[in-house]
Each structure stands twice: as structure tokens, then as C-alpha cells.
Write a protein that holds these residues in place. Structure first.
Motif, PDB file in Angstrom:
ATOM      1  N   ALA A 131       0.863  -1.191   0.000  1.00 13.36           N
ATOM      2  CA  ALA A 131       0.000   0.000   0.000  1.00 13.36           C
ATOM      3  C   ALA A 131       0.892   1.231   0.000  1.00 13.36           C
ATOM      4  O   ALA A 131       2.009   1.210   0.524  1.00 13.36           O
ATOM      5  CB  ALA A 131      -0.910   0.011   1.217  1.00 13.36           C
ATOM      6  N   ARG A 132       0.386   2.293  -0.605  1.00 12.68           N
ATOM      7  CA  ARG A 132       1.116   3.571  -0.632  1.00 12.68           C
ATOM      8  C   ARG A 132       0.284   4.633   0.075  1.00 12.68           C
ATOM      9  O   ARG A 132      -0.915   4.733  -0.127  1.00 12.68           O
ATOM     10  CB  ARG A 132       1.390   4.000  -2.065  1.00 12.68           C
ATOM     11  N   PHE A 133       0.982   5.428   0.857  1.00 11.25           N
ATOM     12  CA  PHE A 133       0.391   6.570   1.534  1.00 11.25           C
ATOM     13  C   PHE A 133       1.177   7.795   1.104  1.00 11.25           C
ATOM     14  O   PHE A 133       2.368   7.703   0.803  1.00 11.25           O
ATOM     15  CB  PHE A 133       0.476   6.403   3.059  1.00 11.25           C
ATOM     16  N   ALA A 134       0.532   8.949   1.088  1.00  9.40           N
ATOM     17  CA  ALA A 134       1.195  10.193   0.695  1.00  9.40           C
ATOM     18  C   ALA A 134       0.755  11.314   1.623  1.00  9.40           C
ATOM     19  O   ALA A 134      -0.347  11.292   2.166  1.00  9.40           O
ATOM     20  CB  ALA A 134       0.860  10.537  -0.756  1.00  9.40           C
ATOM     21  N   GLY A 135       1.634  12.296   1.772  1.00  6.87           N
ATOM     22  CA  GLY A 135       1.321  13.443   2.617  1.00  6.87           C
ATOM     23  C   GLY A 135       2.430  14.461   2.554  1.00  6.87           C
ATOM     24  O   GLY A 135       3.100  14.618   1.544  1.00  6.87           O
ATOM     25  N   VAL A 136       2.622  15.128   3.686  1.00  7.48           N
ATOM     26  CA  VAL A 136       3.609  16.204   3.793  1.00  7.48           C
ATOM     27  C   VAL A 136       4.354  16.025   5.111  1.00  7.48           C
ATOM     28  O   VAL A 136       3.778  15.604   6.109  1.00  7.48           O
ATOM     29  CB  VAL A 136       2.906  17.588   3.761  1.00  7.48           C
ATOM     30  N   ALA A 137       5.657  16.374   5.103  1.00  6.49           N
ATOM     31  CA  ALA A 137       6.472  16.236   6.312  1.00  6.49           C
ATOM     32  C   ALA A 137       7.411  17.428   6.461  1.00  6.49           C
ATOM     33  O   ALA A 137       7.658  18.170   5.514  1.00  6.49           O
ATOM     34  CB  ALA A 137       7.288  14.948   6.242  1.00  6.49           C
ATOM     35  N   ALA A 138       7.924  17.561   7.666  1.00  4.54           N
ATOM     36  CA  ALA A 138       8.989  18.513   7.973  1.00  4.54           C
ATOM     37  C   ALA A 138      10.066  17.739   8.720  1.00  4.54           C
ATOM     38  O   ALA A 138       9.751  16.884   9.558  1.00  4.54           O
ATOM     39  CB  ALA A 138       8.465  19.650   8.837  1.00  4.54           C
ATOM     40  N   VAL A 139      11.321  18.012   8.402  1.00  4.09           N
ATOM     41  CA  VAL A 139      12.440  17.316   9.027  1.00  4.09           C
ATOM     42  C   VAL A 139      13.394  18.359   9.602  1.00  4.09           C
ATOM     43  O   VAL A 139      13.768  19.313   8.922  1.00  4.09           O
ATOM     44  CB  VAL A 139      13.209  16.438   8.005  1.00  4.09           C
ATOM     45  N   GLU A 140      13.774  18.163  10.853  1.00  2.08           N
ATOM     46  CA  GLU A 140      14.767  19.005  11.511  1.00  2.08           C
ATOM     47  C   GLU A 140      15.909  18.098  11.950  1.00  2.08           C
ATOM     48  O   GLU A 140      15.658  16.989  12.421  1.00  2.08           O
ATOM     49  CB  GLU A 140      14.120  19.677  12.726  1.00  2.08           C
ATOM     50  N   ARG A 141      17.129  18.535  11.771  1.00  2.26           N
ATOM     51  CA  ARG A 141      18.279  17.738  12.212  1.00  2.26           C
ATOM     52  C   ARG A 141      19.104  18.541  13.197  1.00  2.26           C
ATOM     53  O   ARG A 141      19.156  19.766  13.132  1.00  2.26           O
ATOM     54  CB  ARG A 141      19.153  17.359  11.012  1.00  2.26           C
ATOM     55  N   GLY A 142      19.774  17.823  14.091  1.00  2.00           N
ATOM     56  CA  GLY A 142      20.653  18.460  15.059  1.00  2.00           C
ATOM     57  C   GLY A 142      21.868  19.074  14.388  1.00  2.00           C
ATOM     58  O   GLY A 142      22.284  18.656  13.308  1.00  2.00           O
ATOM     59  N   ARG A 143      22.440  20.086  15.041  1.00  2.00           N
ATOM     60  CA  ARG A 143      23.580  20.805  14.469  1.00  2.00           C
ATOM     61  C   ARG A 143      24.922  20.301  14.986  1.00  2.00           C
ATOM     62  O   ARG A 143      25.958  20.610  14.412  1.00  2.00           O
ATOM     63  CB  ARG A 143      23.432  22.294  14.773  1.00  2.00           C
ATOM     64  N   ASN A 144      24.898  19.551  16.064  1.00  2.00           N
ATOM     65  CA  ASN A 144      26.121  19.000  16.625  1.00  2.00           C
ATOM     66  C   ASN A 144      26.773  18.087  15.578  1.00  2.00           C
ATOM     67  O   ASN A 144      26.089  17.287  14.941  1.00  2.00           O
ATOM     68  CB  ASN A 144      25.751  18.204  17.888  1.00  2.00           C
ATOM     69  N   PRO A 145      28.099  18.198  15.364  1.00  2.00           N
ATOM     70  CA  PRO A 145      28.755  17.342  14.368  1.00  2.00           C
ATOM     71  C   PRO A 145      28.523  15.843  14.607  1.00  2.00           C
ATOM     72  O   PRO A 145      28.361  15.081  13.650  1.00  2.00           O
ATOM     73  CB  PRO A 145      30.246  17.698  14.495  1.00  2.00           C
ATOM     74  N   LEU A 146      28.473  15.426  15.882  1.00  2.00           N
ATOM     75  CA  LEU A 146      28.198  14.015  16.166  1.00  2.00           C
ATOM     76  C   LEU A 146      26.757  13.646  15.805  1.00  2.00           C
ATOM     77  O   LEU A 146      26.492  12.541  15.342  1.00  2.00           O
ATOM     78  CB  LEU A 146      28.477  13.688  17.633  1.00  2.00           C
ATOM     79  N   ALA A 147      25.828  14.575  16.004  1.00  2.00           N
ATOM     80  CA  ALA A 147      24.436  14.337  15.616  1.00  2.00           C
ATOM     81  C   ALA A 147      24.333  14.179  14.107  1.00  2.00           C
ATOM     82  O   ALA A 147      23.624  13.296  13.612  1.00  2.00           O
ATOM     83  CB  ALA A 147      23.545  15.484  16.090  1.00  2.00           C
ATOM     84  N   ARG A 148      25.051  15.021  13.372  1.00  5.76           N
ATOM     85  CA  ARG A 148      25.034  14.919  11.904  1.00  5.76           C
ATOM     86  C   ARG A 148      25.626  13.592  11.447  1.00  5.76           C
ATOM     87  O   ARG A 148      25.120  12.957  10.520  1.00  5.76           O
ATOM     88  CB  ARG A 148      25.763  16.110  11.282  1.00  5.76           C
ATOM     89  N   LEU A 149      26.693  13.144  12.105  1.00 12.87           N
ATOM     90  CA  LEU A 149      27.308  11.864  11.763  1.00 12.87           C
ATOM     91  C   LEU A 149      26.345  10.710  12.048  1.00 12.87           C
ATOM     92  O   LEU A 149      26.172   9.816  11.212  1.00 12.87           O
ATOM     93  CB  LEU A 149      28.616  11.671  12.535  1.00 12.87           C
TER      94      LEU A 149
END
Length: 189
Positions: free
Chosen positions: A39-57
Motif C-alpha cells: 500500500a502507498r500513503f502520501a502526505g507532507v512532512a517537515a524534518v529538523e536535524r541536530g547541528r552537533n557534528p556528532l548528531a550529523r554523523l
């Protein structure tokens, strides 16, 4: 009579994990977790990522999407009674996880990590709580490191809504993504 029992649809992973409580979940959450086959679902999302270099890794290793707002999201679910594959597409950025239910826990493989979750159903939402994590399927990691990993699923305005947040000690926010989904037939109307 035995033939009729053998042809009965088997319970989905979430039906197995939640038992009778599955049927008390909000309709949109039940519909998404009742998928058998594809089955396929569709919608809208927002993504936030941490700024710490370890978080990015950590986010890169796990294959998490980059920061974006109001991005089109599609999710293809491929499910049978033993496993599910979720193929997410955040506006061209793909992320895939595999789920199974074993030993009373929902298990999700994301990159080199396998998360084990307790599911907490309610009339208004379904919450996922980390019970354990393994790296490469072998090395157990301290569950306390993952107390900041949360998932909430609910229904709002007739749509399935999700919120996933992962924060780690000393690293802070790794990722937070949220949004809504409808079955593709409904989303195209």
C-alpha cells in the motif's frame, strides 16, 4: 472447515503486538497498520536535524533525511504477517526500515541499528518506547542512551499523523520529523 481456517487472513505485525488494543486505536492509525500486501500513503512532512557534528554523523550513518520543510512524503508499505518494509521518500530523499515482531517487542532495523520497542496504545495515540538497541544485530547498546527516542502516531482531522524525535545524551537532537499521511487514493482527491 480446516481449509477455511487456513485461508483466514493472518494478523499484521501491529495486530500481533497490540492484540485487542489494536481495535481501540484511532481509525487512521488502525488503517495504516492493517496493511497486508503493498500500500502507498502520501502526505507532507517537515524534518529538523541536530547541528552537533556528532548528531550529523549519527543521522548520516542511520540514513536519516536532511532538514526540509513542507516536503512531499510518500511511504510504500510492504507487509505480511512476519515482517514489514517501509520505504519513505521525503521529496527524493529515501529512507527504508524493516520491522518484525518477536519476543513481545516490535523490532525496527534502521541502517546498522536494530531498535526494539514497547508499544503503548491509547484511544488518542500510539506511542513507541525504546526497550533496547543493538548495533549490527550483535552489540547491545545501553537502552538509557535512547531515552530521547520517541514516536507518536495519532489521528488529526481524519489523517494519520506522526512525530518521530531522536535525541542522544551529550549529542542532543539527531532528528525530528513529523507530518501526515493518507492512503494514496484518498490523498489524490
Amino acid at each position: 472447515m480446516d481449509r477455511a481456517l487456513n485461508n483466514a487472513p493472518q494478523a499484521t505485525l501491529f495486530q500481533q503486538a497490540l492484540g485487542a488494543a489494536f481495535y481501540n486505536l484511532p481509525e487512521a492509525v488502525r488503517r495504516l497498520h492493517a496493511v497486508r500486501g503493498t500500500a502507498r500513503f502520501a502526505g507532507v512532512a517537515a524534518v529538523e536535524r541536530g547541528r552537533n557534528p556528532l548528531a550529523r554523523l549519527c543521522a548520516r550513518i542511520a540514513g536519516l533525511p536532511k532538514p526540509m520543510r513542507d516536503v512531499p512524503l510518500t511511504v510504500e508499505f510492504v507487509a505480511d504477517s512476519k515482517r514489514e518494509t517501509w520505504r519513505r521518500d521525503f521529496g527524493g530523499t529515501r529512507m527504508q526500515t524493516r520491522l518484525a515482531f518477536r519476543g513481545g517487542l516490535l523490532r525496527e532495523r534502521l541502517g546498522p541499528l536494530q531498535f526494539r520497542y514497547h508499544l503503548h496504545p491509547g484511544f488518542d495515540a500510539l506511542w513507541w518506547q525504546v526497550a533496547g538497541v543493538r548495533a549490527f544485530g550483535l552489540l547491545p547498546l545501553p537502552a538509557g542512551w535512547f531515552d530521547g527516542v520517541r514516536c507518536r502516531e495519532r489521528e488529526h482531522d481524519g489523517r494519520y499523523e506522526f512525530l518521530v524525535e531522536a535525541s542522544l545524551p551529550l549529542i542532543g537532537l539527531v532528528v525530528r520529523y513529523e507530518g501526515w499521511l493518507l492512503p494514496v487514493d484518498d490523498a489524490e482527491r
